[in-house]
Design an enzyme around this catalytic site. Structure first.
Site, short mmCIF file in Angstrom:
data_model
loop_
_atom_site.label_atom_id
_atom_site.label_comp_id
_atom_site.label_asym_id
_atom_site.label_seq_id
_atom_site.Cartn_x
_atom_site.Cartn_y
_atom_site.Cartn_z
N LYS A 1 0.84 -1.31 -0.20
CA LYS A 1 -0.32 0.09 0.00
C LYS A 1 1.14 0.96 0.01
O LYS A 1 0.85 1.89 -0.66
CB LYS A 1 -0.78 0.11 0.92
N ASP B 1 -6.56 1.27 1.19
CA ASP B 1 -6.96 1.62 2.50
C ASP B 1 -8.36 1.20 3.20
O ASP B 1 -9.34 0.05 1.63
CB ASP B 1 -6.05 3.07 3.05
#
Length: 214
Positions: free
Chosen positions: A124, A142
């Protein structure tokens, strides 16, 4: 989990997102690729606003890997001690700074694999940096994106990897660059976890969320 929306519905959703916010931007403050890496690494289990408060003064004196090493771990901790897990994050920042100096001449690499090899940098984080700094259409999933994707049917998936693939596979290419920012902002300010603002939602008529609020 909602069913995957069709192409035309997804295009209409992102057309509306784009009309509302043509150039969405990440909210983490940074001055270069290195400070972006550090800011994103610090943001795990913390709010962007909280990270920004901690890093404004920090990045004025340590905006390169070498300057961070010169600052030292204890002085770094003084700057970031208001952020959750600050001791472990400080160790990772020092380690990744050392690697950048020794293996990359102090320059942040722009491949996902190289970024993920840095301590404290996961997929991420790497995707955020690739997207925000190099404008590569990487999708950093997220909790906000995971929630919006599964509630709405834009990009449903059982885990973050599946949601990432759903964005890449189903969102039209002309929206890929800003897709994750539009979804994050929508989740943060509209499609909230506990009390989604469905009554004023831009995509209420297109969303498949069964428990819409009034």
């Amino acid at each position: 989990m909602a069913k995957q929306l069709d192409y035309h519905t997804i295009r209409e959703i992102f057309t509306r997102f784009q009309a509302r916010e043509p150039e969405p931007r990440g909210e983490l403050e940074h001055v270069n690729a290195y400070t972006l890496v550090v800011a994103v690494a610090l943001s795990a289990q913390a709010t962007d606003a909280g990270v920004n408060r901690a890093t404004r003064a920090l990045f004025q004196i340590a905006d390169t890997p070498q300057k961070m090493l010169d600052l030292g771990e204890e002085r770094l901790i003084e700057h970031i001690k208001t952020i959750g897990l600050f001791r472990n994050k400080a160790k990772n920042v020092m380690k990744l700074s050392k690697i950048l100096v020794e293996e990359y001449d102090g320059i942040v690499p722009n491949s996902r694999a190289a970024l993920q090899s840095l301590p404290g940098v996961g997929r991420k984080t790497a995707n955020v940096v690739l997207n925000m700094w190099w404008h590569y259409p990487a999708q950093a999933v997220d909790t906000h994106i995971f929630r919006v994707g599964n509630r709405s049917g834009i990009c449903p998936g059982k885990d973050v990897d599946a949601v990432e693939r759903a964005i890449e596979d189903n969102v039209p290419v002309d929206f890929q660059q800003h897709a994750h920012h539009w979804l994050i902002l929508h989740g943060r300010y509209h499609c909230k976890a506990r009390k989604p603002l469905c009554g004023t939602c831009l995509i209420r008529d297109l969303c498949q969320f069964e428990d819409k609020t009034l």
